[in-house]
Motif scaffolding. Structure first.
Motif, PDB file in Angstrom:
ATOM      1  N   HIS A  10       0.790  -1.360   0.033  1.00  0.00           N
ATOM      2  CA  HIS A  10       0.063   0.181  -0.065  1.00  0.00           C
ATOM      3  C   HIS A  10       0.819   1.178   0.091  1.00  0.00           C
ATOM      4  O   HIS A  10       0.463   2.276  -0.640  1.00  0.00           O
ATOM      5  CB  HIS A  10      -0.861  -0.023   1.142  1.00  0.00           C
ATOM      6  N   ASP A  11       2.189   1.260   0.842  1.00  0.00           N
ATOM      7  CA  ASP A  11       2.911   2.233   0.635  1.00  0.00           C
ATOM      8  C   ASP A  11       3.418   2.667  -0.682  1.00  0.00           C
ATOM      9  O   ASP A  11       3.611   3.767  -1.101  1.00  0.00           O
ATOM     10  CB  ASP A  11       4.006   2.063   1.684  1.00  0.00           C
ATOM     11  N   ARG A  14       0.697   4.345  -2.841  1.00  0.00           N
ATOM     12  CA  ARG A  14       0.621   5.555  -2.760  1.00  0.00           C
ATOM     13  C   ARG A  14       1.699   6.535  -3.343  1.00  0.00           C
ATOM     14  O   ARG A  14       1.563   7.577  -3.488  1.00  0.00           O
ATOM     15  CB  ARG A  14       0.692   5.833  -1.225  1.00  0.00           C
ATOM     16  N   ARG A  18       0.199  10.325  -9.950  1.00  0.00           N
ATOM     17  CA  ARG A  18      -1.227  10.806 -10.722  1.00  0.00           C
ATOM     18  C   ARG A  18      -0.856  10.802 -12.113  1.00  0.00           C
ATOM     19  O   ARG A  18      -0.027  11.354 -12.578  1.00  0.00           O
ATOM     20  CB  ARG A  18      -1.833  12.056 -10.126  1.00  0.00           C
ATOM     21  N   CYS A  46      -7.493  -3.144  -0.138  1.00  0.00           N
ATOM     22  CA  CYS A  46      -7.610  -1.753  -0.149  1.00  0.00           C
ATOM     23  C   CYS A  46      -8.590  -1.071  -1.262  1.00  0.00           C
ATOM     24  O   CYS A  46      -8.618   0.076  -1.231  1.00  0.00           O
ATOM     25  CB  CYS A  46      -6.071  -1.140  -0.219  1.00  0.00           C
ATOM     26  N   ALA A  49     -10.428   1.684   0.102  1.00  0.00           N
ATOM     27  CA  ALA A  49      -9.780   2.618   0.833  1.00  0.00           C
ATOM     28  C   ALA A  49      -9.608   3.839  -0.145  1.00  0.00           C
ATOM     29  O   ALA A  49      -8.711   3.763  -1.027  1.00  0.00           O
ATOM     30  CB  ALA A  49      -8.641   2.152   1.299  1.00  0.00           C
ATOM     31  N   ASP A  50      -9.694   5.008   0.226  1.00  0.00           N
ATOM     32  CA  ASP A  50      -9.638   6.212  -0.727  1.00  0.00           C
ATOM     33  C   ASP A  50      -8.218   6.634  -0.527  1.00  0.00           C
ATOM     34  O   ASP A  50      -7.468   7.446  -1.619  1.00  0.00           O
ATOM     35  CB  ASP A  50     -10.597   7.321  -0.127  1.00  0.00           C
ATOM     36  N   ASP A  51      -7.294   6.345   0.396  1.00  0.00           N
ATOM     37  CA  ASP A  51      -5.766   6.607   0.487  1.00  0.00           C
ATOM     38  C   ASP A  51      -4.883   6.069  -0.436  1.00  0.00           C
ATOM     39  O   ASP A  51      -3.752   6.042  -0.383  1.00  0.00           O
ATOM     40  CB  ASP A  51      -5.322   6.945   2.069  1.00  0.00           C
ATOM     41  N   VAL A  52      -5.368   4.647  -0.959  1.00  0.00           N
ATOM     42  CA  VAL A  52      -4.450   3.864  -1.602  1.00  0.00           C
ATOM     43  C   VAL A  52      -4.941   3.667  -2.995  1.00  0.00           C
ATOM     44  O   VAL A  52      -6.045   3.448  -3.320  1.00  0.00           O
ATOM     45  CB  VAL A  52      -4.463   2.575  -1.168  1.00  0.00           C
ATOM     46  N   PRO A  53      -4.314   4.512  -3.977  1.00  0.00           N
ATOM     47  CA  PRO A  53      -4.707   4.453  -5.509  1.00  0.00           C
ATOM     48  C   PRO A  53      -4.296   3.105  -6.092  1.00  0.00           C
ATOM     49  O   PRO A  53      -3.753   3.016  -7.100  1.00  0.00           O
ATOM     50  CB  PRO A  53      -3.733   5.630  -5.884  1.00  0.00           C
ATOM     51  N   ARG A  79     -11.504   6.254 -12.825  1.00  0.00           N
ATOM     52  CA  ARG A  79     -10.435   6.915 -12.095  1.00  0.00           C
ATOM     53  C   ARG A  79      -9.155   7.266 -12.956  1.00  0.00           C
ATOM     54  O   ARG A  79      -8.488   8.289 -12.775  1.00  0.00           O
ATOM     55  CB  ARG A  79     -10.026   6.113 -10.742  1.00  0.00           C
TER      56      ARG A  79
END
Length: 107
Positions: A10-11, A14, A18, A46, A49-53, A79
């Protein structure tokens, strides 16, 4: 152990810029996990989860193989397109151009 590797995946996700994508295998290689499937499993943990793209992680061919794990099967594509990534037939277009490797972090 499992929780730590999931957090590590996940890190890395992130850090994907973009408008760029990477692959399950690239993350696995970077983290020396030995298996793209392990990354896929971690990403599955995830997708809401909004914090992991998670939408920025695709298979080695640029296909949106994780699309069915999102709230709707088109959300991953939506997305990516919102970030300027072109997608056709569930595949990232100009894949080589938008591909980002985690090894860029080592430079």
């Amino acid at each position: 152990m499992a929780a730590q590797y999931i957090a590590d995946v996940h890190d890395v996700a992130r850090l994907i810029p973009r408008g760029r994508v990477t692959t399950y295998g690239s993350i696995a290689d970077y983290l020396t996990l030995g298996s793209a499937r392990m990354v896929g499993w971690a990403m599955f943990q995830c997708v809401t989860a909004d914090d992991v793209p998670a939408h920025r992680v695709v298979n080695r061919k640029g296909e949106l193989t994780g699309r069915n794990h999102f709230r709707t099967p088109t959300l991953m594509q939506e997305r990516l397109e919102a970030e300027g990534v072109r997608v056709a037939n569930d595949t990232v277009q100009d894949f080589a151009t938008v591909f980002w490797s985690p090894t860029e972090l080592l430079d």
